[in-house]
Design a protein around this motif. Structure first.
Motif, PDB file in Angstrom:
ATOM      1  N   ALA A 161       0.870  -1.176   0.000  1.00 52.15           N
ATOM      2  CA  ALA A 161       0.000   0.000   0.000  1.00 52.15           C
ATOM      3  C   ALA A 161       0.903   1.221   0.000  1.00 52.15           C
ATOM      4  O   ALA A 161       1.653   1.447   0.950  1.00 52.15           O
ATOM      5  CB  ALA A 161      -0.915   0.010   1.220  1.00 52.15           C
ATOM      6  N   GLY A 162       0.865   1.986  -1.089  1.00 49.99           N
ATOM      7  CA  GLY A 162       1.750   3.142  -1.197  1.00 49.99           C
ATOM      8  C   GLY A 162       3.213   2.762  -1.143  1.00 49.99           C
ATOM      9  O   GLY A 162       4.045   3.530  -0.662  1.00 49.99           O
ATOM     10  N   GLY A 163       3.540   1.550  -1.589  1.00 51.97           N
ATOM     11  CA  GLY A 163       4.924   1.085  -1.581  1.00 51.97           C
ATOM     12  C   GLY A 163       5.328   0.362  -0.311  1.00 51.97           C
ATOM     13  O   GLY A 163       6.409  -0.228  -0.250  1.00 51.97           O
ATOM     14  N   ARG A 164       4.485   0.378   0.717  1.00 48.48           N
ATOM     15  CA  ARG A 164       4.809  -0.274   1.992  1.00 48.48           C
ATOM     16  C   ARG A 164       4.161  -1.651   2.037  1.00 48.48           C
ATOM     17  O   ARG A 164       2.985  -1.810   1.707  1.00 48.48           O
ATOM     18  CB  ARG A 164       4.317   0.574   3.171  1.00 48.48           C
ATOM     19  CG  ARG A 164       4.618  -0.030   4.534  1.00 48.48           C
ATOM     20  CD  ARG A 164       4.338   0.978   5.641  1.00 48.48           C
ATOM     21  NE  ARG A 164       2.929   1.323   5.745  1.00 48.48           N
ATOM     22  CZ  ARG A 164       2.050   0.639   6.482  1.00 48.48           C
ATOM     23  NH1 ARG A 164       2.421  -0.433   7.164  1.00 48.48           N
ATOM     24  NH2 ARG A 164       0.791   1.034   6.551  1.00 48.48           N
ATOM     25  N   VAL A 165       4.921  -2.664   2.434  1.00 47.10           N
ATOM     26  CA  VAL A 165       4.401  -4.029   2.497  1.00 47.10           C
ATOM     27  C   VAL A 165       3.390  -4.143   3.635  1.00 47.10           C
ATOM     28  O   VAL A 165       3.690  -3.831   4.787  1.00 47.10           O
ATOM     29  CB  VAL A 165       5.545  -5.049   2.717  1.00 47.10           C
ATOM     30  CG1 VAL A 165       4.969  -6.456   2.910  1.00 47.10           C
ATOM     31  CG2 VAL A 165       6.505  -5.029   1.532  1.00 47.10           C
ATOM     32  N   ILE A 166       2.171  -4.594   3.297  1.00 45.91           N
ATOM     33  CA  ILE A 166       1.155  -4.798   4.333  1.00 45.91           C
ATOM     34  C   ILE A 166       0.770  -6.276   4.465  1.00 45.91           C
ATOM     35  O   ILE A 166       0.234  -6.677   5.501  1.00 45.91           O
ATOM     36  CB  ILE A 166      -0.104  -3.941   4.079  1.00 45.91           C
ATOM     37  CG1 ILE A 166      -0.726  -4.276   2.722  1.00 45.91           C
ATOM     38  CG2 ILE A 166       0.225  -2.461   4.186  1.00 45.91           C
ATOM     39  CD1 ILE A 166      -2.093  -3.613   2.512  1.00 45.91           C
ATOM     40  N   LEU A 167       1.069  -7.078   3.451  1.00 45.85           N
ATOM     41  CA  LEU A 167       0.841  -8.523   3.515  1.00 45.85           C
ATOM     42  C   LEU A 167       1.953  -9.227   2.747  1.00 45.85           C
ATOM     43  O   LEU A 167       2.375  -8.763   1.681  1.00 45.85           O
ATOM     44  CB  LEU A 167      -0.504  -8.914   2.896  1.00 45.85           C
ATOM     45  CG  LEU A 167      -1.797  -8.557   3.646  1.00 45.85           C
ATOM     46  CD1 LEU A 167      -3.005  -8.890   2.777  1.00 45.85           C
ATOM     47  CD2 LEU A 167      -1.874  -9.285   4.981  1.00 45.85           C
ATOM     48  N   HIS A 168       2.422 -10.352   3.287  1.00 48.65           N
ATOM     49  CA  HIS A 168       3.438 -11.133   2.583  1.00 48.65           C
ATOM     50  C   HIS A 168       3.336 -12.582   3.015  1.00 48.65           C
ATOM     51  O   HIS A 168       3.218 -12.893   4.200  1.00 48.65           O
ATOM     52  CB  HIS A 168       4.848 -10.610   2.892  1.00 48.65           C
ATOM     53  CG  HIS A 168       5.921 -11.399   2.210  1.00 48.65           C
ATOM     54  ND1 HIS A 168       6.159 -11.304   0.855  1.00 48.65           N
ATOM     55  CD2 HIS A 168       6.801 -12.317   2.696  1.00 48.65           C
ATOM     56  CE1 HIS A 168       7.148 -12.120   0.532  1.00 48.65           C
ATOM     57  NE2 HIS A 168       7.552 -12.747   1.632  1.00 48.65           N
ATOM     58  N   ALA A 169       3.345 -13.461   2.037  1.00 50.20           N
ATOM     59  CA  ALA A 169       3.323 -14.902   2.306  1.00 50.20           C
ATOM     60  C   ALA A 169       4.010 -15.611   1.143  1.00 50.20           C
ATOM     61  O   ALA A 169       3.504 -15.589   0.016  1.00 50.20           O
ATOM     62  CB  ALA A 169       1.895 -15.417   2.464  1.00 50.20           C
ATOM     63  N   PRO A 170       5.180 -16.212   1.376  1.00 53.27           N
ATOM     64  CA  PRO A 170       5.909 -16.872   0.287  1.00 53.27           C
ATOM     65  C   PRO A 170       5.092 -17.950  -0.433  1.00 53.27           C
ATOM     66  O   PRO A 170       5.272 -18.173  -1.629  1.00 53.27           O
ATOM     67  CB  PRO A 170       7.122 -17.480   1.007  1.00 53.27           C
ATOM     68  CG  PRO A 170       7.317 -16.618   2.222  1.00 53.27           C
ATOM     69  CD  PRO A 170       5.930 -16.250   2.647  1.00 53.27           C
ATOM     70  N   ARG A 171       4.197 -18.609   0.307  1.00 48.96           N
ATOM     71  CA  ARG A 171       3.393 -19.670  -0.316  1.00 48.96           C
ATOM     72  C   ARG A 171       2.143 -19.153  -1.009  1.00 48.96           C
ATOM     73  O   ARG A 171       1.402 -19.917  -1.617  1.00 48.96           O
ATOM     74  CB  ARG A 171       3.001 -20.704   0.743  1.00 48.96           C
ATOM     75  CG  ARG A 171       4.198 -21.455   1.317  1.00 48.96           C
ATOM     76  CD  ARG A 171       3.739 -22.545   2.263  1.00 48.96           C
ATOM     77  NE  ARG A 171       4.873 -23.307   2.791  1.00 48.96           N
ATOM     78  CZ  ARG A 171       4.753 -24.342   3.613  1.00 48.96           C
ATOM     79  NH1 ARG A 171       3.543 -24.740   4.004  1.00 48.96           N
ATOM     80  NH2 ARG A 171       5.833 -24.961   4.058  1.00 48.96           N
ATOM     81  N   GLY A 172       1.913 -17.859  -0.900  1.00 45.24           N
ATOM     82  CA  GLY A 172       0.789 -17.272  -1.627  1.00 45.24           C
ATOM     83  C   GLY A 172      -0.322 -16.768  -0.725  1.00 45.24           C
ATOM     84  O   GLY A 172      -0.556 -17.297   0.366  1.00 45.24           O
ATOM     85  N   LEU A 173      -0.986 -15.723  -1.186  1.00 46.18           N
ATOM     86  CA  LEU A 173      -2.122 -15.117  -0.500  1.00 46.18           C
ATOM     87  C   LEU A 173      -3.371 -15.359  -1.331  1.00 46.18           C
ATOM     88  O   LEU A 173      -3.411 -15.040  -2.518  1.00 46.18           O
ATOM     89  CB  LEU A 173      -1.899 -13.611  -0.331  1.00 46.18           C
ATOM     90  CG  LEU A 173      -0.694 -13.182   0.511  1.00 46.18           C
ATOM     91  CD1 LEU A 173      -0.328 -11.730   0.210  1.00 46.18           C
ATOM     92  CD2 LEU A 173      -1.000 -13.349   1.998  1.00 46.18           C
ATOM     93  N   ASN A 174      -4.388 -15.914  -0.718  1.00 45.14           N
ATOM     94  CA  ASN A 174      -5.650 -16.182  -1.422  1.00 45.14           C
ATOM     95  C   ASN A 174      -6.743 -16.306  -0.367  1.00 45.14           C
ATOM     96  O   ASN A 174      -6.780 -17.268   0.379  1.00 45.14           O
ATOM     97  CB  ASN A 174      -5.558 -17.456  -2.262  1.00 45.14           C
ATOM     98  CG  ASN A 174      -6.576 -17.463  -3.393  1.00 45.14           C
ATOM     99  OD1 ASN A 174      -7.147 -16.434  -3.746  1.00 45.14           O
ATOM    100  ND2 ASN A 174      -6.809 -18.645  -3.947  1.00 45.14           N
ATOM    101  N   GLY A 175      -7.603 -15.289  -0.266  1.00 49.75           N
ATOM    102  CA  GLY A 175      -8.623 -15.284   0.777  1.00 49.75           C
ATOM    103  C   GLY A 175      -8.833 -13.869   1.292  1.00 49.75           C
ATOM    104  O   GLY A 175      -8.539 -12.893   0.604  1.00 49.75           O
TER     105      GLY A 175
END
Length: 225
Positions: A161-175
């Motif tokens: 968001a605006g260049g700042r990481v707000i979510l991270h998951a190496p295996r993937g985000l879905n939900g």
């Protein structure tokens, strides 16, 4: 720039509070003399209640010194200490009262009245490898829920968001995820990860709670113990 966007609401609140403080300070000297002969216990009770009402954990505030317009409109005498005559005003309006204070001690706090509203926006990322913006957020966004719908062949690893990481998951985000993005007008959500071959769009739906600043005011808490 990104950090400035993240702190936009706090900056606006700060400017409004400083301006209101200058106005309130004009009568501070007279107030100090008027309170000098009050009961110290009564003064402590009034100050404690005032501090609680402007605290984020209190019944009225959305954040420190920012009261929610809906909470102020629906406040009752329950916010007052039990068995104590009490009155709470915001500006010229009495928002809560218990009993009828006959004199007593008044403590004032400068607050900003804000209106909180919900908004839903949708968008989609056409390519994850490019990390381009998928949708923008409204001004004043504080918290929200982000739903990511990715095809099986894609993997969304990071949301910014605006260049700042707000979510991270190496295996993937879905939900669906709870997020607290920065709230500058036009702040963009972008998605990066592994694309399908050929690339397929990733859908995103964000429902946010946004704070709209309305006006500074003086909260006065009177306690007659």
């Amino acid at each position: 720039m990104q950090r400035g966007q993240a702190n936009l609401v706090a900056l606006v609140v700060g400017v409004l509070l400083v301006g209101a403080a200058v106005t309130l300070a004009v009568g501070a000297g007279a107030d100090a003399f008027a309170r000098a002969d009050r009961s110290p216990a009564e003064a402590r009770l009034a100050a404690s209640l005032a501090d609680r009402l402007v605290s984020p954990r209190g019944p009225l505030a959305a954040r420190e010194n920012v009261v929610r317009a809906d909470a102020v409109a629906n406040a009752t005498g329950d916010v007052c200490p039990a068995t104590t005559a009490c009155r709470v005003t915001v500006g010229d309006t009495t928002v809560a009262a218990a009993g009828t204070p006959a004199g007593g001690t008044t403590v004032r706090r400068i607050v900003v009245v804000a209106d909180t509203h919900s908004q839903t926006r949708t968008g989609r990322a056409t390519r994850l490898s490019g990390g381009g913006p998928a949708l923008s957020l409204p001004r004043g966004t504080t918290t929200g829920s982000l739903t990511i719908r990715a095809p099986d062949c894609a993997r969304v690893r990071t949301v910014r968001a605006g260049g700042r990481v707000i979510l991270h998951a190496p295996r993937g985000l879905n939900g669906t995820y709870r997020v607290s993005p920065p709230g500058g007008e036009g702040t963009a959500l972008s998605f990066t990860g592994r694309d399908c071959r050929p690339p397929q769009p990733v859908a995103a739906v964000v429902r946010v709670e946004a704070v709209r600043i309305t006006e500074p005011a003086v909260m006065a808490v009177t306690v007659d113990a």
